[in-house]
Enzyme design. Structure first.
Site, PDB file in Angstrom:
ATOM      1  N   CYS A 130     -33.874  22.051 -93.935  1.00 46.94           N
ATOM      2  CA  CYS A 130     -33.856  22.605 -95.596  1.00 46.94           C
ATOM      3  C   CYS A 130     -34.351  23.606 -95.552  1.00 46.94           C
ATOM      4  CB  CYS A 130     -36.460  23.201 -96.031  1.00 46.94           C
ATOM      5  SG  CYS A 130     -36.675  23.242 -96.705  1.00 46.94           S
ATOM      6  N   CYS A 133     -36.087  25.967 -97.811  1.00 44.88           N
ATOM      7  CA  CYS A 133     -37.343  26.977 -96.273  1.00 44.88           C
ATOM      8  C   CYS A 133     -36.837  27.927 -95.156  1.00 44.88           C
ATOM      9  CB  CYS A 133     -38.140  25.699 -95.467  1.00 44.88           C
ATOM     10  SG  CYS A 133     -38.169  24.193 -96.711  1.00 44.88           S
ATOM     11  N   ASP A 134     -35.837  27.710 -94.317  1.00 45.12           N
ATOM     12  CA  ASP A 134     -35.403  28.229 -93.456  1.00 45.12           C
ATOM     13  C   ASP A 134     -33.835  29.411 -93.718  1.00 45.12           C
ATOM     14  OD1 ASP A 134     -38.111  27.210 -91.864  1.00 45.12           O
ATOM     15  OD2 ASP A 134     -36.552  25.568 -91.625  1.00 45.12           O
TER      16      ASP A 134
END
Ligand code: FAD
Length: 302
Positions: A130, A133-134
């Protein structure tokens, strides 16, 4: 007989259960494993208001929140069919049939794994799925994106704004993403596209250090020194059991309207199993709330 029966225990299902139970109506939850995809997430930095948390911790708090209300949580149970007679009927794999006035489907999705050595071992240690997200974890670093479809190229464009260099590996001879994305990608100086690349292994010690792939034309092996590997080869909604039951789009996502309504009367859906544009914890929680309020509106009109 339930007023609202939620199927799924990730962020979407838990949020739907809390919102439904707070209306004082008879709420149940059928959950294969409580927590969903979040249980696989180590650091979470985009839950607004909580600068940092970890998946298992967040979902423990979410479960406590659900348990503050009178929700009948049936864990370790998998739904296998749904139909509408006088009431909505949800059939479980153990053969039981639960009756409910409304159901909220929140069965989530799973990222396709590439199934090469190192993928499992380095999850949360450089292997990611993701970019929203990361991505920031890889600022100034070299990363690889596996997958040249829309999600892969979107990720590469996104990551190129943070990472030092982005390698895009596509298995086929050409990228599959929309042309507009490919054109945008081509303008970025810190991106290298490698086609005909069969990823062979992700290597490292305690974190990812290298990715090896085979050039499918020359059969030669090559190595990239990267600290991150984003695998974007498809998100699969857990909707196999819903085919011919509720309307799905071409990606097998449940089609919902702005109230979370599906095309089957009394059946609502939320989270990653739906055709929502983006798949995130906060978005799933929001859509779970929407579906519960949609179900409540439906109930008071019956
Ligand atoms: P899920 O979390 O997938 O939950 C689905 C639930 O349904 C589970 O409880 C499952 O057991 C249950 N279920 C499935 N089928 C059945 C069935 N037939 N019967 C009964 N129960 C069933 N998002 C962020 O916002 N921030 C992040 O940092 C972040 N990091 C991520 C890292 C990883 C590695 C992954 C994989 C995802 C990450 N995401 C992140 C995305 C986020 O986890 C998802 O968007 C979110 O979990 C979706 O919630 P959901 O409730 O819709 O589905």
């Amino acid at each position: 007989l339930f007023d609202v029966l939620v199927v799924g225990g990730g962020p979407a299902g838990a949020s739907a259960a809390v919102y439904a139970a707070r209306k004082g109506i008879n709420t149940g939850m059928v959950v294969e494993t409580f927590g969903g995809q979040v249980m696989e997430t180590l650091g979470i930095e985009n839950m607004i208001g909580t600068p940092y948390t970890e998946g298992p911790k967040l979902m423990r708090q979410v479960e406590e929140h659900v348990n503050e209300y009178n929700v009948d949580v049936m864990k370790g149970q998998r739904a296998k069919d749904i139909r509408k007679n006088e009431f909505v009927e949800v059939e479980l794999e153990n053969g039981a049939v639960l009756k409910t006035k409304t159901a909220i489907l929140a069965t989530g999705a799973r990222w396709r794994n590439i199934n090469v050595p190192g993928e499992q071992e380095f999850k949360n240690k450089g292997v990611a799925y993701c970019p929203h997200c990361d991505g920031p974890l890889f600022a100034g670093k070299e990363v690889a994106v596996i997958g040249g479809g829309n999600s892969g190229i979107e990720a590469a464009i996104d990551l190129a704004g943070m990472a030092k260099h982005v390698y895009v590996l596509e298995f086929l001879p050409e990228l599959k993403a929309d042309l507009v994305l490919q054109k945008r990608l081509a303008t970025l100086e810190n991106v290298t596209v490698i086609t005909n690349a069969a990823t062979k292994e992700i290597v490292g010690s305690d974190h990812v250090e290298q990715l090896t792939y085979v050039d499918r034309q020359t059969n030669r092996e090559a190595t990239l020194a990267v600290e991150g590997v984003f695998i974007l080869i498809g998100l699969m909604p857990n909707t196999e059991w819903l085919k011919d039951r509720v309307a799905l789009n071409e990606r097998n996502e449940i089609i919902v309207d702005k109230h979370g309504t599906t095309d089957l009367a009394g059946v609502f859906a939320a989270g990653d199993c739906t055709d929502s544009a983006y798949k995130q914890i906060i978005i799933s929680m929001g859509s779970g709330a929407t579906a519960a309020l949609g179900a409540f509106d439906y109930l008071i009109r019956q």
